[in-house]
Motif scaffolding. Structure first.
Motif, PDB file in Angstrom:
ATOM      1  N   LEU A 162     -91.265  14.017-110.090  1.00 44.66           N
ATOM      2  CA  LEU A 162     -90.986  13.003-110.994  1.00 44.66           C
ATOM      3  C   LEU A 162     -91.625  12.636-112.380  1.00 44.66           C
ATOM      4  CD1 LEU A 162     -91.966  10.171-107.886  1.00 44.66           C
ATOM      5  CD2 LEU A 162     -89.871  11.135-108.401  1.00 44.66           C
ATOM      6  N   THR A 163     -91.484  13.940-112.989  1.00 40.43           N
ATOM      7  CA  THR A 163     -92.065  13.786-114.187  1.00 40.43           C
ATOM      8  C   THR A 163     -91.087  13.919-115.313  1.00 40.43           C
ATOM      9  OG1 THR A 163     -92.304  16.109-114.210  1.00 40.43           O
ATOM     10  CG2 THR A 163     -94.190  14.917-113.868  1.00 40.43           C
ATOM     11  N   ASN A 164     -89.721  13.983-114.739  1.00 36.43           N
ATOM     12  CA  ASN A 164     -88.559  14.136-115.638  1.00 36.43           C
ATOM     13  C   ASN A 164     -88.322  12.586-116.552  1.00 36.43           C
ATOM     14  OD1 ASN A 164     -85.492  13.202-116.104  1.00 36.43           O
ATOM     15  ND2 ASN A 164     -85.525  15.417-115.796  1.00 36.43           N
ATOM     16  N   HIS A 165     -88.133  12.838-117.622  1.00 36.33           N
ATOM     17  CA  HIS A 165     -87.964  11.517-118.608  1.00 36.33           C
ATOM     18  C   HIS A 165     -87.070  10.341-117.875  1.00 36.33           C
ATOM     19  CE1 HIS A 165     -88.839  14.139-122.403  1.00 36.33           C
ATOM     20  NE2 HIS A 165     -89.937  13.807-121.361  1.00 36.33           N
ATOM     21  N   ASP A 166     -85.858  11.040-117.304  1.00 33.45           N
ATOM     22  CA  ASP A 166     -85.141   9.863-116.686  1.00 33.45           C
ATOM     23  C   ASP A 166     -85.701   9.200-115.839  1.00 33.45           C
ATOM     24  OD1 ASP A 166     -83.192  10.389-118.815  1.00 33.45           O
ATOM     25  OD2 ASP A 166     -81.960  12.108-117.410  1.00 33.45           O
ATOM     26  N   ILE A 167     -86.404   9.927-115.010  1.00 29.61           N
ATOM     27  CA  ILE A 167     -87.121   9.455-113.687  1.00 29.61           C
ATOM     28  C   ILE A 167     -88.115   8.367-114.158  1.00 29.61           C
ATOM     29  CG2 ILE A 167     -88.323   9.754-111.463  1.00 29.61           C
ATOM     30  CD1 ILE A 167     -86.925  12.491-111.322  1.00 29.61           C
ATOM     31  N   GLN A 168     -89.051   8.563-115.148  1.00 26.68           N
ATOM     32  CA  GLN A 168     -90.110   7.786-115.506  1.00 26.68           C
ATOM     33  C   GLN A 168     -89.126   6.440-116.167  1.00 26.68           C
ATOM     34  OE1 GLN A 168     -92.111   9.456-118.976  1.00 26.68           O
ATOM     35  NE2 GLN A 168     -92.099  11.500-118.070  1.00 26.68           N
ATOM     36  N   ASN A 169     -88.235   6.582-116.680  1.00 30.40           N
ATOM     37  CA  ASN A 169     -87.561   5.257-117.098  1.00 30.40           C
ATOM     38  C   ASN A 169     -86.840   4.581-116.018  1.00 30.40           C
ATOM     39  OD1 ASN A 169     -87.833   6.149-119.670  1.00 30.40           O
ATOM     40  ND2 ASN A 169     -85.817   6.888-120.264  1.00 30.40           N
ATOM     41  N   GLU A 170     -86.425   5.215-115.172  1.00 31.64           N
ATOM     42  CA  GLU A 170     -85.694   4.603-113.779  1.00 31.64           C
ATOM     43  C   GLU A 170     -86.797   3.903-113.020  1.00 31.64           C
ATOM     44  OE1 GLU A 170     -83.113   7.112-111.520  1.00 31.64           O
ATOM     45  OE2 GLU A 170     -83.433   5.639-109.927  1.00 31.64           O
ATOM     46  N   LEU A 171     -88.081   4.299-112.785  1.00 32.95           N
ATOM     47  CA  LEU A 171     -89.206   3.762-112.187  1.00 32.95           C
ATOM     48  C   LEU A 171     -89.572   2.627-112.991  1.00 32.95           C
ATOM     49  CD1 LEU A 171     -91.370   6.838-111.193  1.00 32.95           C
ATOM     50  CD2 LEU A 171     -90.348   5.277-109.613  1.00 32.95           C
ATOM     51  N   LEU A 172     -89.610   2.756-114.326  1.00 32.20           N
ATOM     52  CA  LEU A 172     -90.032   1.620-115.200  1.00 32.20           C
ATOM     53  C   LEU A 172     -89.200   0.473-115.060  1.00 32.20           C
ATOM     54  CD1 LEU A 172     -91.800   3.311-118.414  1.00 32.20           C
ATOM     55  CD2 LEU A 172     -92.990   2.068-116.479  1.00 32.20           C
ATOM     56  N   TYR A 173     -87.811   0.902-115.195  1.00 26.75           N
ATOM     57  CA  TYR A 173     -86.739  -0.302-115.104  1.00 26.75           C
ATOM     58  C   TYR A 173     -86.799  -0.868-114.070  1.00 26.75           C
ATOM     59  CZ  TYR A 173     -84.538   1.055-119.504  1.00 26.75           C
ATOM     60  OH  TYR A 173     -84.330   1.140-120.837  1.00 26.75           O
ATOM     61  N   THR A 174     -87.170  -0.289-112.853  1.00 25.67           N
ATOM     62  CA  THR A 174     -87.170  -0.666-111.536  1.00 25.67           C
ATOM     63  C   THR A 174     -88.403  -1.907-111.507  1.00 25.67           C
ATOM     64  OG1 THR A 174     -86.322   1.376-110.608  1.00 25.67           O
ATOM     65  CG2 THR A 174     -87.283  -0.156-108.914  1.00 25.67           C
ATOM     66  N   ALA A 175     -89.566  -1.196-111.949  1.00 24.86           N
ATOM     67  CA  ALA A 175     -90.693  -2.336-112.028  1.00 24.86           C
ATOM     68  C   ALA A 175     -90.320  -3.388-112.615  1.00 24.86           C
ATOM     69  CB  ALA A 175     -91.839  -1.283-112.616  1.00 24.86           C
ATOM     70  N   ALA A 176     -89.725  -3.307-113.926  1.00 22.28           N
ATOM     71  CA  ALA A 176     -89.348  -4.523-114.922  1.00 22.28           C
ATOM     72  C   ALA A 176     -88.593  -5.517-113.942  1.00 22.28           C
ATOM     73  CB  ALA A 176     -88.847  -3.973-115.974  1.00 22.28           C
ATOM     74  N   ASP A 177     -87.557  -4.970-113.393  1.00 24.47           N
ATOM     75  CA  ASP A 177     -86.713  -5.775-112.630  1.00 24.47           C
ATOM     76  C   ASP A 177     -87.326  -6.665-111.499  1.00 24.47           C
ATOM     77  OD1 ASP A 177     -84.374  -5.135-114.156  1.00 24.47           O
ATOM     78  OD2 ASP A 177     -83.552  -3.626-112.466  1.00 24.47           O
ATOM     79  N   LEU A 178     -88.013  -5.845-111.013  1.00 25.52           N
ATOM     80  CA  LEU A 178     -89.141  -6.538-109.907  1.00 25.52           C
ATOM     81  C   LEU A 178     -89.951  -7.808-110.435  1.00 25.52           C
ATOM     82  CD1 LEU A 178     -90.358  -3.692-107.624  1.00 25.52           C
ATOM     83  CD2 LEU A 178     -88.606  -5.460-107.073  1.00 25.52           C
ATOM     84  N   VAL A 179     -90.398  -7.537-111.602  1.00 28.14           N
ATOM     85  CA  VAL A 179     -91.242  -8.553-112.241  1.00 28.14           C
ATOM     86  C   VAL A 179     -90.177  -9.883-112.689  1.00 28.14           C
ATOM     87  CG1 VAL A 179     -92.324  -9.072-114.208  1.00 28.14           C
ATOM     88  CG2 VAL A 179     -93.058  -7.061-113.178  1.00 28.14           C
ATOM     89  N   LEU A 180     -88.811  -9.440-113.305  1.00 32.30           N
ATOM     90  CA  LEU A 180     -88.087 -10.592-113.488  1.00 32.30           C
ATOM     91  C   LEU A 180     -87.564 -11.267-112.474  1.00 32.30           C
ATOM     92  CD1 LEU A 180     -85.420  -8.962-116.174  1.00 32.30           C
ATOM     93  CD2 LEU A 180     -87.126 -10.875-116.425  1.00 32.30           C
TER      94      LEU A 180
END
Ligand SMILES: [Zn+2]
Length: 481
Positions: A159-177
């Motif tokens: 899970l260290t790929n850049h795209d996966i990092q972004n995907e995980l962060l976007y998912t977290a941001a979506d949950l917060v929103l």
């Protein structure tokens, strides 16, 4: 997961008199199977990927091509119950569990860096790099304390790929929103706050909401930034706001207030953003000021504008600005410090004036008042013709700072902060109400008005004379003025 290609038609093979083919319904009955299009055959996803040491290796459904569509059900039933397959199933279960655990830890590390506002990536993330960026370095550090994590980190699923990092962060941001949207929906009304800010070459619109949470406390939550460089007019900003609150899912919740700065694009009463919002949300009162608590900001705007209108005051502040510019020139600054030091004055810096940071302005007045002696001596030395390149400027400033206007302003404006501070503090109190604010404002205005009578003025004038004497300036009294 298994590759389960759902085709309209699968290739047919003849079995005696009948033509038979693979059927997609098998995917439902045997979720572990895969269908290979080039081989037109069925394989077992679990046995192919999660095979671990066993006495013998059963290669049906892993290597052997199975295309016996007549007896496929029978064969799969047998396979599903064989030991090898059951072992692989267990192994798969454990792997999934371990991966989830690993993903949870990686996400925590990502969230940690994001919360701290740290960049994830490094400029060189190759294995030979001295520093592979915050995220990878943090993973390696974490791996030192967690053996299981270390194994995964060096494996293929890391899970260290850049795209996966972004995907995980976007998912977290979506949950917060989503969480914020739910809170707003539950309380049933909210307030919208927006402001524009520049980030490199982009104009970003920041959008926040303010609402009462289930705990009955007021929450102010940031929703998102929206690039609005392309359309900075009222229509553009309005549609950005509208689109965002629709995306977040709170556009149907009644809006009771909207808070922006005073720029006409936002505040305009006929064509401003606030008017456009009110067309859909008639109850959304427009409140000027970006921070609801920051009534003090408005007070400052009033003071700054007032100072601009008064000629003496605006002249005074331009001299202050010139002093700052003069003393921030290379060479002058150190000299100024030395003079302050030799006169036994605590070194104080002059800072640039700014309209919005009123506190700097008053601090500057006070700095200038307490170092005027040093300023005068310094300007005196530097105003000798030929002593340096800016001697004309120095002698001009020297003349200005010794004038009665300047000295008087210095005394008067140095006195202001103590008067304003009370008002300022009272207006910024979290629990301030309209009536308490009105009281404070009225009494401040009265105090100021009272300062204009002769008795008060005499006191100020006495202070001016005393101060002038202290710094060694002689003031000729011109009583009639
Ligand atoms: Zn299997």
């Amino acid at each position: 997961g298994p590759a389960q290609a759902k085709l309209a038609n699968y290739p047919k093979s003849s079995f005696g008199k009948q033509n038979r083919s693979f059927s997609a319904s098998l995917f439902d009955r045997y979720p572990f199977i895969e269908y290979s299009i080039p081989a037109d055959a069925v394989f077992c996803y679990l046995c192919r990927n999660f095979y671990c040491a066993s006495e013998y290796k059963e290669n049906t459904f892993t290597e052997k091509v199975v295309r016996d569509w007549k007896k496929i059900g029978e064969k799969l039933n047998r396979h599903a119950n064989c030991n090898v397959h059951l072992e692989c199933m267990d192994s798969h279960k454990i792997t999934v569990q371990e991966n989830r655990e690993y993903a949870r830890k990686t996400t925590d590390l990502l969230l940690y860096l994001s919360r701290q506002g740290l960049a994830l990536r490094g400029s060189d993330e190759t294995e030979t790099s001295e520093s592979r960026g915050n995220f990878l370095e943090l993973c390696f550090l974490f791996a030192k304390c967690d053996e299981q994590f270390e194994q995964k980190l060096h494996g293929t699923f890391n899970l260290t790929n850049h795209d996966i990092q972004n995907e995980l962060l976007y998912t977290a941001a979506d949950l917060v929103l989503k969480h914020i949207a739910e809170e707003v929906q539950n309380v049933g009304f909210y307030c919208l706050i927006a402001d524009e800010g520049r980030s490199f070459k982009q104009e970003q619109l920041s959008i926040c909401v303010r609402y009462v949470g289930a705990d009955l406390n007021v929450h102010e939550r940031f929703l998102l930034f929206k690039d609005c460089s392309g359309s900075r007019n009222a229509d553009g900003i309005y549609s950005s706001l509208k689109e965002r609150i629709e995306t977040v899912g709170i556009s149907a919740v009644p809006l009771v207030a909207q808070v922006y700065d005073g720029a006409s694009v936002m505040s305009g009463s006929t064509n401003g953003v606030q008017r456009k919002i009110r067309n859909n949300h008639p109850t959304a009162i427009y409140i000027h000021c970006i921070n609801l608590y920051c009534m003090g900001h408005k007070l400052n705007l009033v003071l700054v504008e007032t100072c601009k209108i008064n000629r003496t005051a605006s002249g005074f502040f331009s001299i202050m600005e010139s002093l700052y510019c003069y003393f921030s020139m290379p060479g002058h600054h150190k000299l100024f410090r030395d003079v302050q030091h030799s006169l036994g004055i605590k070194p104080i810096e002059l800072t640039s004036l700014s309209d919005t940071r009123w506190a700097c302005r008053w601090r500057n007045v006070s700095a200038c008042k307490s170092t005027l002696k040093a300023i005068i001596q310094h300007l005196n030395e530097l105003s000798q013709p030929g002593s340096n390149r800016s001697f004309v400027e120095a002698s001009g400033l020297l003349q200005q700072v010794q004038k009665v206007d300047f000295i008087t302003c210095l005394v008067v404006f140095d006195h202001l902060p103590s008067l304003i501070q009370v008002t300022h503090k009272a207006l910024q109190v979290e629990k301030a109400t309209v009536s308490s604010a009105t009281k404070v404002v009225t009494s401040t205005a009265t105090t100021w008005e009272n300062m204009r009578n002769e008795k008060s003025w005499n006191r100020v004038w006495a202070d001016v004379l005393q101060y002038a004497e202290n710094v060694g300036i002689s003031i000729e009294e011109e009583e009639d003025e």
